[in-house]
Motif scaffolding. Sequence first.
Motif, mmCIF file in Angstrom:
data_model
loop_
_atom_site.group_PDB
_atom_site.id
_atom_site.type_symbol
_atom_site.label_atom_id
_atom_site.label_comp_id
_atom_site.label_asym_id
_atom_site.label_seq_id
_atom_site.Cartn_x
_atom_site.Cartn_y
_atom_site.Cartn_z
ATOM 1 N N GLN A 219 18.226 -37.579 55.328
ATOM 2 C CA GLN A 219 16.862 -38.107 55.172
ATOM 3 C C GLN A 219 16.131 -37.412 54.025
ATOM 4 N N ASN A 220 16.888 -36.624 53.240
ATOM 5 C CA ASN A 220 16.375 -35.891 52.076
ATOM 6 C C ASN A 220 15.354 -34.827 52.447
ATOM 7 N N LYS A 221 15.461 -34.302 53.665
ATOM 8 C CA LYS A 221 14.600 -33.206 54.086
ATOM 9 C C LYS A 221 15.247 -31.885 53.700
ATOM 10 N N LYS A 222 14.472 -31.037 53.019
ATOM 11 C CA LYS A 222 15.019 -29.768 52.544
ATOM 12 C C LYS A 222 14.989 -28.725 53.644
ATOM 13 N N ASN A 223 16.108 -28.053 53.832
ATOM 14 C CA ASN A 223 16.223 -26.949 54.771
ATOM 15 C C ASN A 223 16.652 -25.706 54.009
ATOM 16 N N LYS A 224 16.010 -24.597 54.271
ATOM 17 C CA LYS A 224 16.361 -23.333 53.628
ATOM 18 C C LYS A 224 17.023 -22.450 54.687
ATOM 19 N N ILE A 225 18.323 -22.245 54.553
ATOM 20 C CA ILE A 225 19.089 -21.491 55.528
ATOM 21 C C ILE A 225 19.325 -20.084 55.002
ATOM 22 N N LYS A 226 18.842 -19.094 55.728
ATOM 23 C CA LYS A 226 18.964 -17.708 55.280
ATOM 24 C C LYS A 226 20.389 -17.196 55.456
ATOM 25 N N ILE A 227 20.737 -16.246 54.625
ATOM 26 C CA ILE A 227 22.065 -15.628 54.681
ATOM 27 C C ILE A 227 22.306 -14.949 56.028
ATOM 28 N N ASP A 228 21.238 -14.599 56.740
ATOM 29 C CA ASP A 228 21.362 -13.937 58.052
ATOM 30 C C ASP A 228 22.206 -14.770 59.026
ATOM 31 N N GLU A 229 22.086 -16.110 58.952
ATOM 32 C CA GLU A 229 22.842 -16.956 59.867
ATOM 33 C C GLU A 229 24.344 -16.878 59.571
ATOM 34 N N PHE A 230 24.692 -16.802 58.289
ATOM 35 C CA PHE A 230 26.094 -16.678 57.903
ATOM 36 C C PHE A 230 26.636 -15.306 58.308
ATOM 37 N N LYS A 231 25.820 -14.282 58.119
ATOM 38 C CA LYS A 231 26.209 -12.925 58.505
ATOM 39 C C LYS A 231 26.483 -12.868 59.997
ATOM 40 N N TRP A 232 25.619 -13.493 60.775
ATOM 41 C CA TRP A 232 25.767 -13.475 62.230
ATOM 42 C C TRP A 232 27.085 -14.122 62.649
ATOM 43 N N ILE A 233 27.413 -15.277 62.052
ATOM 44 C CA ILE A 233 28.632 -15.986 62.402
ATOM 45 C C ILE A 233 29.869 -15.170 62.031
ATOM 46 N N ILE A 234 29.879 -14.612 60.814
ATOM 47 C CA ILE A 234 31.039 -13.843 60.359
ATOM 48 C C ILE A 234 31.266 -12.635 61.261
ATOM 49 N N HIS B 264 34.342 -10.013 65.830
ATOM 50 C CA HIS B 264 34.385 -9.321 67.121
ATOM 51 C C HIS B 264 35.043 -10.149 68.219
ATOM 52 N N TYR B 265 34.871 -11.486 68.192
ATOM 53 C CA TYR B 265 35.350 -12.317 69.283
ATOM 54 C C TYR B 265 36.422 -13.324 68.863
ATOM 55 N N GLY B 266 36.678 -13.424 67.543
ATOM 56 C CA GLY B 266 37.705 -14.346 67.064
ATOM 57 C C GLY B 266 37.229 -15.757 66.833
ATOM 58 N N GLU B 267 36.014 -16.061 67.260
ATOM 59 C CA GLU B 267 35.475 -17.405 67.095
ATOM 60 C C GLU B 267 33.960 -17.380 67.248
ATOM 61 N N ALA B 268 33.311 -18.406 66.685
ATOM 62 C CA ALA B 268 31.861 -18.560 66.822
ATOM 63 C C ALA B 268 31.568 -20.026 67.087
ATOM 64 N N TYR B 269 30.906 -20.304 68.192
ATOM 65 C CA TYR B 269 30.553 -21.678 68.545
ATOM 66 C C TYR B 269 29.197 -22.036 67.945
ATOM 67 N N SER B 270 29.063 -23.281 67.529
ATOM 68 C CA SER B 270 27.793 -23.703 66.948
ATOM 69 C C SER B 270 26.664 -23.611 67.966
ATOM 70 N N ILE B 271 26.984 -23.819 69.245
ATOM 71 C CA ILE B 271 25.951 -23.714 70.278
ATOM 72 C C ILE B 271 25.438 -22.282 70.392
ATOM 73 N N VAL C 45 36.513 -20.447 63.181
ATOM 74 C CA VAL C 45 37.448 -19.325 63.316
ATOM 75 C C VAL C 45 37.959 -18.972 61.919
ATOM 76 N N PHE C 46 38.598 -17.812 61.788
ATOM 77 C CA PHE C 46 39.272 -17.488 60.534
ATOM 78 C C PHE C 46 40.501 -18.377 60.409
ATOM 79 N N SER C 47 40.762 -18.868 59.211
ATOM 80 C CA SER C 47 41.960 -19.659 58.985
ATOM 81 C C SER C 47 43.189 -18.776 59.016
ATOM 82 N N ASP C 48 44.323 -19.346 59.291
ATOM 83 C CA ASP C 48 45.566 -18.581 59.392
ATOM 84 C C ASP C 48 45.998 -18.059 58.016
#
Length: 230
Positions: free
Chosen positions: A166-181, A186-193, A227-230
């Motif tokens: 819908q052409n709505k701009k979202n600014k996603i901070k690097i903190d979200e990527f850091k959290w997932i990585i 630590h757990y081998g996977e990260a769920y979007s939920i 998850v990390f790729s093989d």
Amino acid sequence: MKRHRSYEFYAAKYLNDLGYTTDVTNAVGDWGVDIFALKDGIKYAVQVKMYGVSKTKISRKDIMELYGAMEYFDCQAAIVIYNGMINNDSWIVANKLGIKMIYLDYEKMEKELPEDEQINDYIHSLHNIWNNHVMPLAYKRLSNGNGLSYEIGEVTDGYIEVYSQQNKKNKIKIDEFKWIIDRIRHYGEAYSIDLRNELKSRHSSMVTMIFANIPLFKVTYNPRKIVFSD
């Protein structure tokens, strides 16, 4: 961009030099608290913000969330250690809530930080993932093959711009990527939920698609996870 995780350890070392006892969190379920510090019987919740010269500023929302995390973890005070810019209303809120703001430059970080506390893993370090795989996505269109697509805008040290269909701009901070990585480490996977629940993020589908375009990661569905790729 310097290594954010190393900057957290550098901030902990800075506090240690001031007489604090510190514990750097593992970034999983930390609710925005990067360091717990103790001095004179007072427990501090410390948040580290490394935005550098990017346009991203520490917001009032950041300060309010840290205050909430401070209360949740039964801390008596809070500190923000930063090296970028701060919105004017953030100063007002920080002063009102008694949150200490400490500017800490990182030019000497690599020399002063003990070698064994640095993030030296090239493949999985946030620094290299961001520089080598996220920044090149600037101004490209991403699609998952099922009709969902996003247009990438500017990518800076601190955030990535993503435009919805819908052409709505979202600014996603690097903190979200850091959290997932960190969670995958630590757990081998990260769920979007988990991203939605832990960070109250509205960007989980966008972030997931970005990770799907980074060769180091693999996205699976039903349920959607990274998850990390093989």
